[in-house]
Motif scaffolding. Structure first.
Motif, PDB file in Angstrom:
ATOM      1  N   ASP A   1     -26.107  32.622  27.772  1.00 34.38           N
ATOM      2  CA  ASP A   1     -24.682  32.940  27.703  1.00 34.38           C
ATOM      3  C   ASP A   1     -24.222  32.547  26.302  1.00 34.38           C
ATOM      4  OD1 ASP A   1     -21.947  33.244  27.890  1.00 34.38           O
ATOM      5  OD2 ASP A   1     -21.707  31.934  29.630  1.00 34.38           O
ATOM      6  N   VAL A   2     -24.042  33.535  25.443  1.00 33.66           N
ATOM      7  CA  VAL A   2     -23.672  33.270  24.050  1.00 33.66           C
ATOM      8  C   VAL A   2     -22.658  34.306  23.574  1.00 33.66           C
ATOM      9  CG1 VAL A   2     -25.662  34.574  23.174  1.00 33.66           C
ATOM     10  CG2 VAL A   2     -24.574  32.900  21.713  1.00 33.66           C
ATOM     11  N   ASP A   3     -21.664  33.827  22.842  1.00 31.29           N
ATOM     12  CA  ASP A   3     -20.654  34.688  22.215  1.00 31.29           C
ATOM     13  C   ASP A   3     -20.946  34.723  20.724  1.00 31.29           C
ATOM     14  OD1 ASP A   3     -18.456  36.041  21.267  1.00 31.29           O
ATOM     15  OD2 ASP A   3     -16.975  34.661  22.115  1.00 31.29           O
ATOM     16  N   LEU A   4     -21.387  35.870  20.223  1.00 32.34           N
ATOM     17  CA  LEU A   4     -21.750  36.026  18.822  1.00 32.34           C
ATOM     18  C   LEU A   4     -20.574  36.405  17.929  1.00 32.34           C
ATOM     19  CD1 LEU A   4     -25.030  38.056  19.421  1.00 32.34           C
ATOM     20  CD2 LEU A   4     -24.860  35.615  18.907  1.00 32.34           C
ATOM     21  N   GLN A   5     -19.428  36.719  18.528  1.00 31.06           N
ATOM     22  CA  GLN A   5     -18.284  37.208  17.752  1.00 31.06           C
ATOM     23  C   GLN A   5     -17.880  36.293  16.596  1.00 31.06           C
ATOM     24  OE1 GLN A   5     -15.193  39.463  20.212  1.00 31.06           O
ATOM     25  NE2 GLN A   5     -16.231  38.190  21.749  1.00 31.06           N
ATOM     26  N   PRO A   6     -17.861  34.955  16.767  1.00 35.00           N
ATOM     27  CA  PRO A   6     -17.441  34.110  15.645  1.00 35.00           C
ATOM     28  C   PRO A   6     -18.350  34.221  14.416  1.00 35.00           C
ATOM     29  CG  PRO A   6     -17.382  32.864  17.689  1.00 35.00           C
ATOM     30  CD  PRO A   6     -18.060  34.169  17.987  1.00 35.00           C
TER      31      PRO A   6
END
Length: 161
Positions: free
Chosen positions: A49-54
């Motif tokens: 579960d990872v958010d790459l947007q930043p």
């Protein structure tokens, strides 16, 4: 020249502040640990579960994201094996910059090249990425988040963690 200087300045600030947010990266299932061609080989799946947007901004074309398994042996204190990878492009949009999956099977097996080195070892899963800019230097970084599990002392097939 001006654009290159700006890209260099952005890179310095970017690497310290604009990292993906890793909420989860852990072993789901050890499918098998066995001898294969004279070496130990583990096949496994993991939850991510990872958010790459930043990590994206105006100068980032894409990220090459990969999960690394690390372990120690007496012969080699540092062993790192890439288990899975993915290219995420800025043009794909924000929905594709969030990876939230369970039971992702590794693309590449965890293999100890020296033979017999995986049984009973503690293995740490970590997320790494390469920033691939439109202009400027390539930059590799990794998450501070990691998880560790222990492989069985004996060869095994299908264990849930």
């Amino acid at each position: 020249l001006g654009l290159s200087i700006m890209a260099g300045v952005v890179k310095m600030g970017h690497s310290n502040h604009n990292k993906p947010i890793v909420n989860k990266l852990k072993l789901n299932t050890l499918r098998s640990l066995k001898a294969h061609g004279g070496v130990d080989r583990a096949l496994l799946s993991f939850d991510i579960d990872v958010d790459l947007q930043p990590a994206f901004h105006w100068n980032i074309k894409q990220l090459f994201v990969f999960v690394v398994a690390s372990y120690e042996t007496k012969k080699n204190p540092v062993n790192q094996v890439v288990l899975w990878d993915k290219i995420v492009e800025a043009k794909d949009g924000p929905d594709n910059m969030i990876i939230k999956e369970k039971g992702v099977f590794c693309k590449y097996a965890l293999i100890d090249q020296r033979g017999g080195g995986l049984r009973g070892k503690n293995v740490t899963l970590s997320l790494y990425w390469d920033h691939m800019p439109l202009t400027g230097f390539l930059h590799m970084d990794h998450s501070d988040y990691s998880s560790t599990f222990q492989l069985p002392e004996q060869y095994a097939v299908s264990s849930r963690y």
